[in-house]
Design an enzyme around this catalytic site. Structure first.
Site, PDB file in Angstrom:
ATOM      1  N   CYS A 131       0.814  -1.231   0.000  1.00 38.48           N
ATOM      2  CA  CYS A 131       0.000   0.000   0.000  1.00 38.48           C
ATOM      3  C   CYS A 131       0.845   1.276   0.000  1.00 38.48           C
ATOM      4  CB  CYS A 131      -0.959  -0.009   1.185  1.00 38.48           C
ATOM      5  SG  CYS A 131      -0.233  -0.613   2.715  1.00 38.48           S
ATOM      6  N   HIS A 245      -3.323   6.309   4.336  1.00 43.52           N
ATOM      7  CA  HIS A 245      -1.901   6.473   4.657  1.00 43.52           C
ATOM      8  C   HIS A 245      -1.419   7.849   4.180  1.00 43.52           C
ATOM      9  CE1 HIS A 245      -1.861   2.382   5.775  1.00 43.52           C
ATOM     10  NE2 HIS A 245      -1.098   1.846   4.838  1.00 43.52           N
TER      11      HIS A 245
HETATM   12  N1  LIG Z   1      -5.038  -3.667   4.533  1.00 41.97           N
HETATM   13  C1  LIG Z   1      -4.311  -3.010   3.605  1.00 41.97           C
HETATM   14  O1  LIG Z   1      -4.299  -1.763   3.551  1.00 41.97           O
HETATM   15  C2  LIG Z   1      -3.495  -3.783   2.611  1.00 41.97           C
HETATM   16  C3  LIG Z   1      -2.847  -3.081   1.600  1.00 41.97           C
HETATM   17  C4  LIG Z   1      -2.075  -3.764   0.665  1.00 41.97           C
HETATM   18  C5  LIG Z   1      -1.980  -5.130   0.740  1.00 41.97           C
HETATM   19  N2  LIG Z   1      -2.617  -5.804   1.745  1.00 41.97           N
HETATM   20  C6  LIG Z   1      -2.501  -7.261   1.761  1.00 41.97           C
HETATM   21  O2  LIG Z   1      -3.773  -7.810   1.447  1.00 41.97           O
HETATM   22  C7  LIG Z   1      -3.937  -9.064   2.120  1.00 41.97           C
HETATM   23  C8  LIG Z   1      -5.227  -9.016   2.949  1.00 41.97           C
HETATM   24  O3  LIG Z   1      -5.102  -8.006   3.920  1.00 41.97           O
HETATM   25  P1  LIG Z   1      -6.345  -7.494   4.791  1.00 41.97           P
HETATM   26  O4  LIG Z   1      -5.879  -6.220   5.356  1.00 41.97           O
HETATM   27  O5  LIG Z   1      -7.593  -7.529   3.991  1.00 41.97           O
HETATM   28  O6  LIG Z   1      -6.419  -8.613   5.944  1.00 41.97           O
HETATM   29  P2  LIG Z   1      -7.664  -9.046   6.855  1.00 41.97           P
HETATM   30  O7  LIG Z   1      -8.618  -7.922   7.027  1.00 41.97           O
HETATM   31  O8  LIG Z   1      -7.057  -9.651   8.057  1.00 41.97           O
HETATM   32  O9  LIG Z   1      -8.393 -10.189   6.020  1.00 41.97           O
HETATM   33  C9  LIG Z   1      -7.817 -11.463   5.822  1.00 41.97           C
HETATM   34  C10 LIG Z   1      -8.737 -12.311   4.961  1.00 41.97           C
HETATM   35  O10 LIG Z   1      -8.075 -13.544   4.704  1.00 41.97           O
HETATM   36  C11 LIG Z   1      -8.917 -14.628   5.090  1.00 41.97           C
HETATM   37  N3  LIG Z   1      -8.095 -15.724   5.549  1.00 41.97           N
HETATM   38  C12 LIG Z   1      -7.220 -15.731   6.564  1.00 41.97           C
HETATM   39  N4  LIG Z   1      -6.636 -16.968   6.678  1.00 41.97           N
HETATM   40  C13 LIG Z   1      -7.180 -17.722   5.711  1.00 41.97           C
HETATM   41  C14 LIG Z   1      -7.010 -19.064   5.306  1.00 41.97           C
HETATM   42  N5  LIG Z   1      -6.140 -19.880   5.920  1.00 41.97           N
HETATM   43  N6  LIG Z   1      -7.731 -19.523   4.264  1.00 41.97           N
HETATM   44  C15 LIG Z   1      -8.602 -18.726   3.638  1.00 41.97           C
HETATM   45  N7  LIG Z   1      -8.823 -17.430   3.963  1.00 41.97           N
HETATM   46  C16 LIG Z   1      -8.113 -16.939   4.994  1.00 41.97           C
HETATM   47  C17 LIG Z   1      -9.792 -14.050   6.189  1.00 41.97           C
HETATM   48  O11 LIG Z   1     -10.946 -14.857   6.303  1.00 41.97           O
HETATM   49  P3  LIG Z   1     -11.849 -14.904   7.652  1.00 41.97           P
HETATM   50  O12 LIG Z   1     -12.658 -13.644   7.653  1.00 41.97           O
HETATM   51  O13 LIG Z   1     -12.691 -16.115   7.460  1.00 41.97           O
HETATM   52  O14 LIG Z   1     -10.906 -14.993   8.800  1.00 41.97           O
HETATM   53  C18 LIG Z   1     -10.071 -12.670   5.617  1.00 41.97           C
HETATM   54  O15 LIG Z   1     -11.070 -12.739   4.620  1.00 41.97           O
HETATM   55  C19 LIG Z   1      -2.662  -9.256   2.942  1.00 41.97           C
HETATM   56  O16 LIG Z   1      -1.762 -10.029   2.195  1.00 41.97           O
HETATM   57  C20 LIG Z   1      -2.134  -7.847   3.096  1.00 41.97           C
HETATM   58  O17 LIG Z   1      -0.735  -7.812   3.314  1.00 41.97           O
HETATM   59  C21 LIG Z   1      -3.376  -5.164   2.668  1.00 41.97           C
END
Ligand SMILES: NC(=O)c1ccc[n+]([C@@H]2O[C@H](COP(=O)([O-])OP(=O)(O)OC[C@H]3O[C@@H](n4cnc5c(N)ncnc54)[C@H](OP(=O)(O)O)[C@@H]3O)[C@@H](O)[C@H]2O)c1
Length: 342
Positions: A131, A245
């Site tokens: 991000c 951010h």
């Molecule tokens: N947040 C940001 O600003 C941002 C920016 C750039 C990149 N990212 C990247 O995007 C990705 C997601 O981030 P996020 O912020 O959205 O995280 P998050 O809110 O914690 O969401 C994680 C998601 O992954 C699912 N999940 C976790 N473990 C799993 C498994 N073993 N099998 C299947 N699904 C699983 C969760 O499902 P449940 O709901 O069922 O637990 C949830 O839907 C990460 O790689 C992060 O580094 C995030």
């Protein structure tokens, strides 16, 4: 083009939910949308284009056939499932850190390096950058391509939502607890409580004292801008902002630069919204950005002590610009370039 089959892994998370919303509003024709997450979310209902979709547990699906698989569930899930989806001919668009620095995997910001996706990558995987990287490269591209750079110093001010759904919940609950004088919840996913706080650590700290986020910002920017020697250093800081951010960016060029020229270059850049003097105080703030699809730049000024130095203040919605929207724009670029949907 024919309607596409699309899968979103991590659909219940902060990025996955934003992506589902943006996909609903965009013009990509969808035949079948599969929403996948962990077992905890199985059966959850999500409305999508007048239909109800049911979230399925990733580990229980047998058939991985899909045109596009967006992975938004962290690096471990991406490492295991990315190659599996790709082996079934899906184009994988991965939001995690798992493949970004793989030389065979394009790392794409469509406004900056669209040519990186002119043909189907050999592993079938395209990486979405981090991000803080996406807003940085979108803001500095017109400047660093116009003028030779001597060094870049960045300080980030990163929102709680960058740590996902849990980060948002922890900021809200911690803030409430402090205000009510009750005991605070455990700090995780942050190293210490983020409520009313700033934390100079985003990601693990390595033996040299540099965080993973700081490494990513430098390495990914070099790859996207095709400037392998770009001298960039940063301090990445988590702040008690829910979403959006901010970055203070200092660029020292080889020759003196003019503020007006910098304004002109930024004003001409598609998707960059410039806050000139007198316009909304001359700077954006993360809580009040009206166009979450854009990168917002203000406080553009030459260092009074060094005519080669330029400061910028850069703000963007990390869930949209920094993740979901960029992933969707990668999909649209892949469609236009006939990488998929033929
Ligand atoms: N947040 C940001 O600003 C941002 C920016 C750039 C990149 N990212 C990247 O995007 C990705 C997601 O981030 P996020 O912020 O959205 O995280 P998050 O809110 O914690 O969401 C994680 C998601 O992954 C699912 N999940 C976790 N473990 C799993 C498994 N073993 N099998 C299947 N699904 C699983 C969760 O499902 P449940 O709901 O069922 O637990 C949830 O839907 C990460 O790689 C992060 O580094 C995030």
């Amino acid at each position: 083009m024919r309607p596409l089959n699309i899968s979103i892994v991590g659909a219940t998370g902060a990025v996955g939910a934003e992506l589902t919303k943006l996909l609903e509003e965009c013009a990509i024709p969808v035949n079948r949308l599969r929403l996948l997450a962990s077992r905890n979310s199985a059966g959850r209902q999500v409305r999508f284009r007048d239909e109800t979709c049911f979230v399925e547990p990733l580990h229980e699906i047998g058939d991985l056939e899909t045109d596009i698989a967006f992975l938004c569930a962290g690096s471990a899930v991406s490492l295991e499932w990315g190659p599996r989806f790709a082996a079934q001919s899906a184009l994988v668009i991965d939001n995690s850190n798992a493949f970004r620095m793989n030389p065979d995997v394009p790392l794409v910001v469509p406004q900056v390096n669209p040519n990186a996706l002119s043909h189907r990558p050999r592993p079938g995987i395209v990486a979405n950058p981090n991000c803080s990287t996406i807003q940085f490269v979108r803001a500095v591209r017109p400047l660093v391509t116009a003028w030779d750079v001597r060094q870049i110093i960045v300080t980030t001010y990163q929102a709680a939502s960058g740590a996902g759904r849990m980060g948002i919940d922890k900021l809200r609950n911690g803030t409430k607890a402090v205000l009510e004088g009750s005991s605070e919840p455990p700090a995780a996913p942050f190293p210490v409580s983020l409520a009313f706080n700033v934390i100079p650590q985003v990601g693990e700290i390595d033996p040299e004292g540099v965080t993973l986020e700081e490494r990513k910002l430098a390495q990914e920017s070099r790859k996207i801008l095709a400037m392998p020697d770009l001298p960039l250093t940063s301090t990445c800081v988590r702040v008690s902002v829910e979403n959006g951010h901010s970055e203070a960016v200092y660029i020292e060029f080889e020759k003196p630069v003019g503020r007006e020229q910098a304004h002109e270059l930024l004003a001409q850049e598609a998707g960059v919204r410039l806050y000139a003097d007198g316009i909304r105080k001359g700077y954006p703030t993360p809580r009040f950005i009206a166009h979450p699809e854009d990168v917002h730049v203000g406080r553009v000024r030459v260092n009074p002590g060094n005519p080669r130095g330029l400061w910028l203040w850069v703000v963007a919605d990390n869930l949209q610009v920094g993740a979901a929207l960029n992933a969707l724009l990668i999909a649209q670029l892949a469609i236009v370039n006939r990488v998929i949907g033929k």
